[in-house]
Design a protein around this motif. Structure first.
Motif, PDB file in Angstrom:
ATOM      1  N   GLU A 156       0.816  -1.222   0.000  1.00  0.00           N
ATOM      2  CA  GLU A 156       0.000   0.000   0.000  1.00  0.00           C
ATOM      3  C   GLU A 156       0.847   1.267   0.000  1.00  0.00           C
ATOM      4  OE1 GLU A 156      -2.409  -3.044   2.420  1.00  0.00           O
ATOM      5  OE2 GLU A 156      -0.304  -2.537   2.072  1.00  0.00           O
ATOM      6  N   VAL A 157       2.025   1.197   0.592  1.00  0.00           N
ATOM      7  CA  VAL A 157       2.913   2.362   0.685  1.00  0.00           C
ATOM      8  C   VAL A 157       3.586   2.637  -0.654  1.00  0.00           C
ATOM      9  CG1 VAL A 157       4.972   3.269   1.848  1.00  0.00           C
ATOM     10  CG2 VAL A 157       3.333   1.863   3.121  1.00  0.00           C
ATOM     11  N   LEU A 158       3.723   1.615  -1.479  1.00  0.00           N
ATOM     12  CA  LEU A 158       4.560   1.698  -2.673  1.00  0.00           C
ATOM     13  C   LEU A 158       3.795   1.717  -3.987  1.00  0.00           C
ATOM     14  CD1 LEU A 158       7.064  -1.069  -1.515  1.00  0.00           C
ATOM     15  CD2 LEU A 158       7.434   1.390  -1.356  1.00  0.00           C
ATOM     16  N   THR A 159       2.529   1.345  -3.948  1.00  0.00           N
ATOM     17  CA  THR A 159       1.804   1.063  -5.188  1.00  0.00           C
ATOM     18  C   THR A 159       0.911   2.214  -5.595  1.00  0.00           C
ATOM     19  OG1 THR A 159       1.814  -1.282  -4.591  1.00  0.00           O
ATOM     20  CG2 THR A 159       0.294  -0.606  -6.332  1.00  0.00           C
ATOM     21  N   GLY A 160       1.038   2.620  -6.874  1.00  0.00           N
ATOM     22  CA  GLY A 160       0.197   3.676  -7.427  1.00  0.00           C
ATOM     23  C   GLY A 160      -0.693   3.149  -8.537  1.00  0.00           C
ATOM     24  N   ARG A 161      -1.282   4.078  -9.261  1.00  0.00           N
ATOM     25  CA  ARG A 161      -2.259   3.728 -10.294  1.00  0.00           C
ATOM     26  C   ARG A 161      -1.615   3.379 -11.634  1.00  0.00           C
ATOM     27  NH1 ARG A 161      -7.456   5.105  -8.631  1.00  0.00           N
ATOM     28  NH2 ARG A 161      -7.469   6.244  -6.652  1.00  0.00           N
ATOM     29  N   GLY A 162      -0.284   3.473 -11.710  1.00  0.00           N
ATOM     30  CA  GLY A 162       0.373   3.158 -12.978  1.00  0.00           C
ATOM     31  C   GLY A 162      -0.148   4.049 -14.079  1.00  0.00           C
ATOM     32  N   ALA A 163      -0.512   3.445 -15.220  1.00  0.00           N
ATOM     33  CA  ALA A 163      -1.007   4.236 -16.359  1.00  0.00           C
ATOM     34  C   ALA A 163      -2.512   4.445 -16.253  1.00  0.00           C
ATOM     35  CB  ALA A 163      -0.649   3.541 -17.666  1.00  0.00           C
ATOM     36  N   GLY A 164      -2.969   4.980 -15.115  1.00  0.00           N
ATOM     37  CA  GLY A 164      -4.340   5.461 -15.007  1.00  0.00           C
ATOM     38  C   GLY A 164      -5.395   4.475 -14.552  1.00  0.00           C
ATOM     39  N   LEU A 165      -5.087   3.605 -13.595  1.00  0.00           N
ATOM     40  CA  LEU A 165      -6.093   2.675 -13.068  1.00  0.00           C
ATOM     41  C   LEU A 165      -7.170   3.420 -12.283  1.00  0.00           C
ATOM     42  CD1 LEU A 165      -4.122  -0.397 -11.651  1.00  0.00           C
ATOM     43  CD2 LEU A 165      -5.655  -0.361 -13.617  1.00  0.00           C
ATOM     44  N   ASN A 166      -8.406   2.922 -12.364  1.00  0.00           N
ATOM     45  CA  ASN A 166      -9.456   3.450 -11.502  1.00  0.00           C
ATOM     46  C   ASN A 166      -9.365   2.787 -10.126  1.00  0.00           C
ATOM     47  OD1 ASN A 166     -10.564   0.865 -11.789  1.00  0.00           O
ATOM     48  ND2 ASN A 166     -12.098   1.524 -13.304  1.00  0.00           N
ATOM     49  N   ASP A 167     -10.271   3.155  -9.216  1.00  0.00           N
ATOM     50  CA  ASP A 167     -10.202   2.644  -7.844  1.00  0.00           C
ATOM     51  C   ASP A 167     -10.306   1.123  -7.790  1.00  0.00           C
ATOM     52  OD1 ASP A 167      -9.927   5.199  -6.925  1.00  0.00           O
ATOM     53  OD2 ASP A 167     -12.010   5.412  -6.244  1.00  0.00           O
ATOM     54  N   GLU A 168     -11.213   0.552  -8.582  1.00  0.00           N
ATOM     55  CA  GLU A 168     -11.377  -0.899  -8.584  1.00  0.00           C
ATOM     56  C   GLU A 168     -10.102  -1.577  -9.100  1.00  0.00           C
ATOM     57  OE1 GLU A 168     -14.038  -4.390 -10.761  1.00  0.00           O
ATOM     58  OE2 GLU A 168     -14.653  -2.288 -10.932  1.00  0.00           O
ATOM     59  N   GLY A 169      -9.532  -1.018 -10.153  1.00  0.00           N
ATOM     60  CA  GLY A 169      -8.304  -1.573 -10.702  1.00  0.00           C
ATOM     61  C   GLY A 169      -7.156  -1.506  -9.720  1.00  0.00           C
ATOM     62  N   LEU A 170      -7.078  -0.402  -8.979  1.00  0.00           N
ATOM     63  CA  LEU A 170      -6.019  -0.256  -7.986  1.00  0.00           C
ATOM     64  C   LEU A 170      -6.182  -1.276  -6.861  1.00  0.00           C
ATOM     65  CD1 LEU A 170      -3.544   1.235  -6.913  1.00  0.00           C
ATOM     66  CD2 LEU A 170      -5.089   2.907  -5.849  1.00  0.00           C
ATOM     67  N   ARG A 171      -7.425  -1.519  -6.429  1.00  0.00           N
ATOM     68  CA  ARG A 171      -7.669  -2.533  -5.387  1.00  0.00           C
ATOM     69  C   ARG A 171      -7.239  -3.921  -5.870  1.00  0.00           C
ATOM     70  NH1 ARG A 171     -12.297   0.611  -4.322  1.00  0.00           N
ATOM     71  NH2 ARG A 171     -13.566  -0.633  -5.762  1.00  0.00           N
ATOM     72  N   ARG A 172      -7.548  -4.214  -7.131  1.00  0.00           N
ATOM     73  CA  ARG A 172      -7.160  -5.503  -7.701  1.00  0.00           C
ATOM     74  C   ARG A 172      -5.635  -5.617  -7.771  1.00  0.00           C
ATOM     75  NH1 ARG A 172     -10.905  -5.477 -11.296  1.00  0.00           N
ATOM     76  NH2 ARG A 172      -9.722  -4.390 -12.881  1.00  0.00           N
ATOM     77  N   LYS A 173      -5.000  -4.568  -8.198  1.00  0.00           N
ATOM     78  CA  LYS A 173      -3.533  -4.541  -8.297  1.00  0.00           C
ATOM     79  C   LYS A 173      -2.895  -4.754  -6.922  1.00  0.00           C
ATOM     80  CE  LYS A 173       0.095  -1.322  -9.936  1.00  0.00           C
ATOM     81  NZ  LYS A 173       0.287  -0.012 -10.597  1.00  0.00           N
ATOM     82  N   LEU A 174      -3.398  -4.060  -5.921  1.00  0.00           N
ATOM     83  CA  LEU A 174      -2.866  -4.210  -4.563  1.00  0.00           C
ATOM     84  C   LEU A 174      -3.060  -5.636  -4.046  1.00  0.00           C
ATOM     85  CD1 LEU A 174      -3.855  -0.897  -2.739  1.00  0.00           C
ATOM     86  CD2 LEU A 174      -1.570  -1.908  -2.834  1.00  0.00           C
ATOM     87  N   GLY A 175      -4.228  -6.208  -4.312  1.00  0.00           N
ATOM     88  CA  GLY A 175      -4.492  -7.569  -3.853  1.00  0.00           C
ATOM     89  C   GLY A 175      -3.525  -8.568  -4.463  1.00  0.00           C
ATOM     90  N   VAL A 176      -3.239  -8.397  -5.744  1.00  0.00           N
ATOM     91  CA  VAL A 176      -2.305  -9.292  -6.438  1.00  0.00           C
ATOM     92  C   VAL A 176      -0.907  -9.168  -5.841  1.00  0.00           C
ATOM     93  CG1 VAL A 176      -1.091  -9.569  -8.644  1.00  0.00           C
ATOM     94  CG2 VAL A 176      -3.585  -9.436  -8.606  1.00  0.00           C
ATOM     95  N   ILE A 177      -0.474  -7.935  -5.593  1.00  0.00           N
ATOM     96  CA  ILE A 177       0.876  -7.721  -5.057  1.00  0.00           C
ATOM     97  C   ILE A 177       0.980  -8.256  -3.630  1.00  0.00           C
ATOM     98  CG2 ILE A 177       2.590  -5.966  -4.421  1.00  0.00           C
ATOM     99  CD1 ILE A 177       1.399  -4.250  -6.745  1.00  0.00           C
ATOM    100  N   LYS A 178      -0.042  -8.007  -2.811  1.00  0.00           N
ATOM    101  CA  LYS A 178      -0.022  -8.510  -1.430  1.00  0.00           C
ATOM    102  C   LYS A 178       0.100 -10.027  -1.398  1.00  0.00           C
ATOM    103  CE  LYS A 178      -2.944  -4.955   0.694  1.00  0.00           C
ATOM    104  NZ  LYS A 178      -4.283  -4.738   1.279  1.00  0.00           N
ATOM    105  N   LYS A 179      -0.685 -10.690  -2.234  1.00  0.00           N
ATOM    106  CA  LYS A 179      -0.620 -12.151  -2.261  1.00  0.00           C
ATOM    107  C   LYS A 179       0.763 -12.630  -2.696  1.00  0.00           C
ATOM    108  CE  LYS A 179      -2.557 -16.360  -4.163  1.00  0.00           C
ATOM    109  NZ  LYS A 179      -3.397 -16.991  -5.184  1.00  0.00           N
ATOM    110  N   ALA A 180       1.350 -11.949  -3.683  1.00  0.00           N
ATOM    111  CA  ALA A 180       2.674 -12.332  -4.172  1.00  0.00           C
ATOM    112  C   ALA A 180       3.731 -12.169  -3.090  1.00  0.00           C
ATOM    113  CB  ALA A 180       3.037 -11.500  -5.391  1.00  0.00           C
ATOM    114  N   VAL A 181       3.660 -11.058  -2.359  1.00  0.00           N
ATOM    115  CA  VAL A 181       4.630 -10.816  -1.285  1.00  0.00           C
ATOM    116  C   VAL A 181       4.516 -11.906  -0.222  1.00  0.00           C
ATOM    117  CG1 VAL A 181       5.212  -9.249   0.610  1.00  0.00           C
ATOM    118  CG2 VAL A 181       4.807  -8.335  -1.685  1.00  0.00           C
ATOM    119  N   ASP A 182       3.276 -12.256   0.138  1.00  0.00           N
ATOM    120  CA  ASP A 182       3.069 -13.314   1.142  1.00  0.00           C
ATOM    121  C   ASP A 182       3.521 -14.680   0.630  1.00  0.00           C
ATOM    122  OD1 ASP A 182       2.004 -11.450   2.841  1.00  0.00           O
ATOM    123  OD2 ASP A 182      -0.090 -11.922   2.361  1.00  0.00           O
ATOM    124  N   THR A 183       3.283 -14.933  -0.654  1.00  0.00           N
ATOM    125  CA  THR A 183       3.593 -16.245  -1.230  1.00  0.00           C
ATOM    126  C   THR A 183       5.091 -16.442  -1.427  1.00  0.00           C
ATOM    127  OG1 THR A 183       1.466 -16.306  -2.379  1.00  0.00           O
ATOM    128  CG2 THR A 183       3.203 -17.761  -3.210  1.00  0.00           C
TER     129      THR A 183
END
Length: 360
Positions: A200-227
């Protein structure tokens, strides 16, 4: 780490102290207030140490753009599909992309490199494509590691060899760029694992993600970090698990700058994530880097602070491709001109400035 990569790293030597001291002395003699060009002066001194001469030259400079696709795009973490990577990369070879127009203005030669685009590219003639494909895109790290460790090492070595070729061709400065839909996701995952900070501290919207897209992106990264976090033994494992071929290749470019003694300009967030990876693989590699600007992405400042690099520009840029790095080169040109051409205090027969202590 394989033996070939280890042999490359054994070639790195410290910055050359005598040349740096001569560069500092030259700045103290230039007929202007001491240290008044700030970071520009410090960067010229650093370049003297890298180049092992106080006669700093920037006449021949290159922008290396690593282009690659990322399997993580399958998870809907981007606004556009991965087909855009190939289209933009081909546009670069024609000289028609944003960074190519900027590079023309700044007198920078552009070298687009296909290190992992998902299809074969058709090259234009303005900036002919360099094909060094590790594979046709990475895997989807939401389901499996992005690449094999051997592929990460191969990509790093590709970056090192690119710098070797440019060094042999007489280039004085390398700017870094990248093109790869999904690579703010890979960079956030890499940065999170290397910095041990929450996505959450490091992740932005990249090339223009909306709120839903950003939530999806964060979820993917969180799972990867844990895995993958518990299983990663070193930085190369991090790149292999959640990185991209472009990130690994840029890591090699930064290492190559230290090996072949060419200053390398960090661009934005993605480039800075690769720069941090290079410094983790070879601590002290940061001494061969210059920071062009502070990316508008959330991790932009954090990564530069971690690398202890002072940026030349703060303009809210987040385009990538090397646009920030290319933007900084005219500033360095001006600094070199002052450094080499301006009269000294002695020549104009006025008393030199003296260092003054702070406070009252």
């Amino acid at each position: 780490m394989n033996e070939e990569l280890r042999e490359y790293l054994l070639q790195i030597r410290p910055l050359e102290a005598v040349s740096m001291e001569m560069a500092r002395k030259r700045w103290s003699q230039v007929a202007k207030p001491l240290n008044s060009l700030g970071v520009l002066e410090n960067d010229i001194v650093k370049m003297a140490g890298i180049m092992e001469t106080s006669r700093v030259e920037l006449d021949k400079r290159a922008l290396v753009i690593l282009c690659s696709d990322n399997g993580i795009v399958e998870e809907g973490v981007t606004q556009t599909g991965r087909e855009v990577t190939a289209l933009v990369a081909e546009n670069m070879t024609k000289g028609e992309s944003c960074v190519c127009i900027m590079a023309d203005r700044a007198g920078v030669e552009v070298f687009p490199v296909d290190i992992g685009v998902a299809r074969d590219l058709v090259s234009g003639v303005r900036h002919p494509l360099i094909t060094r494909k590790t594979a046709y895109g990475t895997k989807n790290f939401h389901r499996e590691p992005a690449m094999k460790r051997e592929e990460a090492v191969q990509s790093i070595e590709t970056g090192i060899r690119l710098v070797k070729e440019l060094a042999e061709a007489g280039y004085h400065l390398i700017a870094t760029g990248e093109m790869g839909i999904g690579n703010t996701t890979t960079s956030s995952a890499v940065a999170s694992l290397l910095l041990k900070k929450a996505p959450e501290v490091l992740t932005g919207r990249g090339a223009g993600l909306n709120d839903e897209g950003l939530r999806r992106k964060l979820g993917v990264i969180k799972k990867a970090v844990d895995t993958y976090g518990p299983a990663c033994r070193d930085t190369i494992d991090v790149l292999a698990c959640v990185g991209g071929f472009d990130l690994a290749g840029l890591t090699g470019v930064f290492l190559g700058g230290a090996i072949y003694r060419i200053p390398v300009l960090v661009d934005g967030f993605i480039s800075a994530a690769a720069a941090l990876a290079a410094d983790r693989i070879y601590p002290g590699c940061r001494n061969y880097m210059l920071a062009s600007h502070v990316s508008a992405e959330p991790a932009g400042r954090l990564l530069l602070d971690q690398l202890e690099l002072a940026p030349l520009i703060q303009a809210g840029m987040c385009l990538g491709e090397g646009t920030g790095a290319v933007s900084a080169i005219p500033l360095l040109d001006m600094a070199v001109s002052v450094y080499t051409k301006m009269s000294s205090f002695e020549e104009i027969k006025i008393e030199a400035y003296k260092p003054m202590g702070g406070g009252s």
